[in-house]
Design a protein around this motif. Structure first.
Motif, PDB file in Angstrom:
ATOM      1  N   THR A 104       0.741  -1.125   0.010  1.00 49.70           N
ATOM      2  CA  THR A 104       0.151  -0.033   0.149  1.00 49.70           C
ATOM      3  C   THR A 104       0.899   1.298   0.123  1.00 49.70           C
ATOM      4  O   THR A 104       2.038   1.155   0.375  1.00 49.70           O
ATOM      5  CB  THR A 104      -1.053   0.068   1.106  1.00 49.70           C
ATOM      6  OG1 THR A 104      -0.194  -0.071   2.599  1.00 49.70           O
ATOM      7  CG2 THR A 104      -1.841  -1.367   1.203  1.00 49.70           C
ATOM      8  N   SER A 129      -3.804  -4.439   5.611  1.00 46.25           N
ATOM      9  CA  SER A 129      -4.638  -5.527   5.107  1.00 46.25           C
ATOM     10  C   SER A 129      -6.146  -5.834   6.100  1.00 46.25           C
ATOM     11  O   SER A 129      -6.868  -6.536   5.651  1.00 46.25           O
ATOM     12  CB  SER A 129      -3.885  -6.673   4.904  1.00 46.25           C
ATOM     13  OG  SER A 129      -3.301  -7.418   5.803  1.00 46.25           O
ATOM     14  N   LEU A 130      -5.765  -5.308   7.191  1.00 47.62           N
ATOM     15  CA  LEU A 130      -6.943  -5.742   8.050  1.00 47.62           C
ATOM     16  C   LEU A 130      -8.384  -5.083   7.715  1.00 47.62           C
ATOM     17  O   LEU A 130      -9.387  -5.809   7.708  1.00 47.62           O
ATOM     18  CB  LEU A 130      -6.497  -5.071   9.627  1.00 47.62           C
ATOM     19  CG  LEU A 130      -5.452  -5.733  10.287  1.00 47.62           C
ATOM     20  CD1 LEU A 130      -5.174  -5.002  11.800  1.00 47.62           C
ATOM     21  CD2 LEU A 130      -5.901  -7.029  10.622  1.00 47.62           C
ATOM     22  N   TRP A 131      -8.165  -3.907   7.074  1.00 52.33           N
ATOM     23  CA  TRP A 131      -9.717  -3.535   6.543  1.00 52.33           C
ATOM     24  C   TRP A 131     -10.121  -4.256   5.198  1.00 52.33           C
ATOM     25  O   TRP A 131     -11.144  -4.584   5.334  1.00 52.33           O
ATOM     26  CB  TRP A 131      -9.150  -1.962   6.137  1.00 52.33           C
ATOM     27  CG  TRP A 131     -10.441  -1.267   5.294  1.00 52.33           C
ATOM     28  CD1 TRP A 131     -10.664  -1.136   4.139  1.00 52.33           C
ATOM     29  CD2 TRP A 131     -11.686  -0.941   6.157  1.00 52.33           C
ATOM     30  NE1 TRP A 131     -12.064  -0.445   3.919  1.00 52.33           N
ATOM     31  CE2 TRP A 131     -12.466  -0.456   5.110  1.00 52.33           C
ATOM     32  CE3 TRP A 131     -12.007  -0.850   7.596  1.00 52.33           C
ATOM     33  CZ2 TRP A 131     -13.689   0.063   5.514  1.00 52.33           C
ATOM     34  CZ3 TRP A 131     -13.147  -0.155   7.709  1.00 52.33           C
ATOM     35  CH2 TRP A 131     -13.908   0.138   6.957  1.00 52.33           C
ATOM     36  N   ALA A 132      -9.000  -4.867   4.750  1.00 51.78           N
ATOM     37  CA  ALA A 132      -9.538  -5.696   3.543  1.00 51.78           C
ATOM     38  C   ALA A 132      -9.992  -7.061   3.937  1.00 51.78           C
ATOM     39  O   ALA A 132     -11.173  -7.695   3.623  1.00 51.78           O
ATOM     40  CB  ALA A 132      -8.324  -5.843   2.366  1.00 51.78           C
ATOM     41  N   ARG A 149     -11.484  -7.502   7.018  1.00 51.01           N
ATOM     42  CA  ARG A 149     -12.775  -7.118   7.499  1.00 51.01           C
ATOM     43  C   ARG A 149     -13.799  -7.118   6.480  1.00 51.01           C
ATOM     44  O   ARG A 149     -15.009  -7.545   6.731  1.00 51.01           O
ATOM     45  CB  ARG A 149     -12.854  -5.766   8.356  1.00 51.01           C
ATOM     46  CG  ARG A 149     -14.040  -5.392   8.910  1.00 51.01           C
ATOM     47  CD  ARG A 149     -13.872  -4.115   9.755  1.00 51.01           C
ATOM     48  NE  ARG A 149     -15.033  -3.775  10.333  1.00 51.01           N
ATOM     49  CZ  ARG A 149     -15.392  -2.589  10.911  1.00 51.01           C
ATOM     50  NH1 ARG A 149     -14.379  -1.590  11.123  1.00 51.01           N
ATOM     51  NH2 ARG A 149     -16.531  -2.398  11.531  1.00 51.01           N
ATOM     52  N   ARG A 150     -13.669  -6.382   5.251  1.00 50.96           N
ATOM     53  CA  ARG A 150     -14.566  -6.397   3.995  1.00 50.96           C
ATOM     54  C   ARG A 150     -14.994  -7.719   3.463  1.00 50.96           C
ATOM     55  O   ARG A 150     -15.912  -7.976   3.302  1.00 50.96           O
ATOM     56  CB  ARG A 150     -14.043  -5.500   3.133  1.00 50.96           C
ATOM     57  CG  ARG A 150     -14.086  -3.646   3.431  1.00 50.96           C
ATOM     58  CD  ARG A 150     -13.848  -3.061   2.252  1.00 50.96           C
ATOM     59  NE  ARG A 150     -12.540  -3.441   1.840  1.00 50.96           N
ATOM     60  CZ  ARG A 150     -12.315  -2.708   0.536  1.00 50.96           C
ATOM     61  NH1 ARG A 150     -12.835  -2.107   0.047  1.00 50.96           N
ATOM     62  NH2 ARG A 150     -10.778  -3.280   0.163  1.00 50.96           N
TER      63      ARG A 150
END
Length: 393
Positions: free
Chosen positions: A310, A357-360, A362-363
């Motif tokens: 990122t 990558s935690l947000w990805a 979570r999604r």
């Protein structure tokens, strides 16, 4: 038999091409909003909420984040594990420190450490160009880029990659430290260049000037982020990812993967050199201990923790790891190195994409609520024995 067709209608005409998606426009809007939030945080909230001491520490962390931006391009996008960024950080730092030491000494005078050791009667010839700011300032960026270009051209054209490239870059950092330590009369040896008092005519002991240096570092970090985003979103950024994922395929398409890698490596070296140059007025010192193997590995750990694939992940990871090192080393001075290594192992083993990558994840979890969590999807360890099945009857 003749087929009679009627007049052409709108339904018979080829469909018009669909309008381009608004993804790029939305991405630019989100990027502009992110840069505005970052500027408000760095230029507004941090100077108001932090003391002068904490603000100086934040300036130091932002310099480390600037190195992380370059590593994110070379490693995250290009797949080149650069374990020797301390070399380029040190080249930029020493170039800036040499100019500032000559400015503190005055015209025609030797720097204080040369007078202290008493090994030289006159200034070495390779020190003299750094007395001019018109030479020293470009050298802080161009000198690391030239070294990276020479090394990258030699290594990548011989198709050296993977662990071999990582070991080679790490050996380069060790060699530079040995060189600096051995030249005590001209580089300060293990002490390095210390007690830097001025920055282009401004006293670094003045808190106002220290804040000015912080603002300069914050502006440079935002500028490097903008440059990195432009590079990633360009056609070259896509080509760099293609080289990382399939180097032979890119070569068959007519591109030279070595040239693509060299460009990323040179850009990362220039960013590290600029970070080292700004690190000197922020801290007032540059020494071999700040540019060796251990600092180079710490740069990579921060990028891995934040998320190397990122744009913002390497910055946040580098700042977080640097802050944790300062905070935990005060409480656990003998064990912080082990904690740092454990953190790197845990991230690489269980969260390869880093904290970004935690947000990805979570999604993905919301999209598939019946999917088991990640710790249940880890395959069991295989033993070294091979099971022999009975022959069919």
């Amino acid at each position: 038999m003749t087929t009679v067709t009627g007049p052409a209608t709108a339904a018979d005409e080829p469909a018009a091409p669909a309008p381009p998606p608004a993804r790029r426009t939305g991405g630019r809007a989100r990027a502009a909003l992110g840069f505005a939030a970052g500027a408000a945080l760095l230029f507004g909230a941090a100077p108001l909420l932090l003391s002068d001491f904490r603000l100086a520490l934040l300036a130091k962390y932002l310099c480390v984040a600037m190195v992380a931006v370059g590593i994110g391009i070379a490693w995250g996008r290009g797949g080149m594990l650069t374990l020797g960024q301390g070399v380029f950080f040190g080249l930029g730092g020493y170039a800036m420190a040499m100019h500032l030491k000559l400015a503190d000494a005055g015209p025609g005078a030797l720097p204080d450490f040369m007078q202290l050791y008493g090994q030289l009667d006159e200034l070495p010839w390779w020190w003299r160009p750094f007395a001019s700011p018109w030479f020293a300032l470009p050298a802080t960026v161009l000198l690391p880029m030239v070294v990276a270009f020479g090394l990258g051209s030699l290594v990548f054209r011989r198709r050296v990659r993977g662990a071999y490239f990582a070991i080679l870059s790490q050996a380069l950092a060790a060699a530079m430290v040995i060189l600096l330590v051995g030249q005590q009369g001209t580089t300060g040896g293990t002490n390095g260049l210390t007690d830097i008092q001025g920055f282009f005519g401004y006293d670094l002991d003045d808190p106002v000037n220290q804040r000015t240096v912080y603002f300069l570092i914050a502006a440079a970090l935002l500028g490097l982020l903008a440059l990195a985003r432009q590079l990633i979103q360009s056609r070259y950024g896509e080509l760099l990812v293609a080289v990382r994922d399939g180097e032979e395929r890119v070569r068959f398409l007519g591109y030279d993967p070595a040239t693509v890698k060299v460009v990323a490596y040179v850009v990362a070296a220039g960013m590290a050199g600029l970070a080292g140059a700004l690190f000197v007025p922020a801290v007032g010192i540059i020494s071999p201990a700040l540019i060796g193997i251990v600092p180079s590995i710490e740069f990579v750990i921060g990028v891995a923790v934040g998320g190397r694939a990122t744009l913002l992940g390497p910055v946040l990871g580098a700042v977080a790891v640097a802050w944790a090192r300062t905070a935990l080393s005060e409480r656990f001075p003998g064990t912080w190195t082990y904690l740092q290594g454990l953190l790197f192992v845990l991230v690489v083993a269980f969260l390869p994409g880093g904290l970004a990558s935690l947000w990805a994840l979570r999604r993905t979890r919301r999209a598939a609520p019946d999917r088991p969590p990640w710790w249940r999807r880890i395959p069991p360890a295989r033993s070294g024995r091979t099971r022999t099945e009975a022959p069919a009857a």
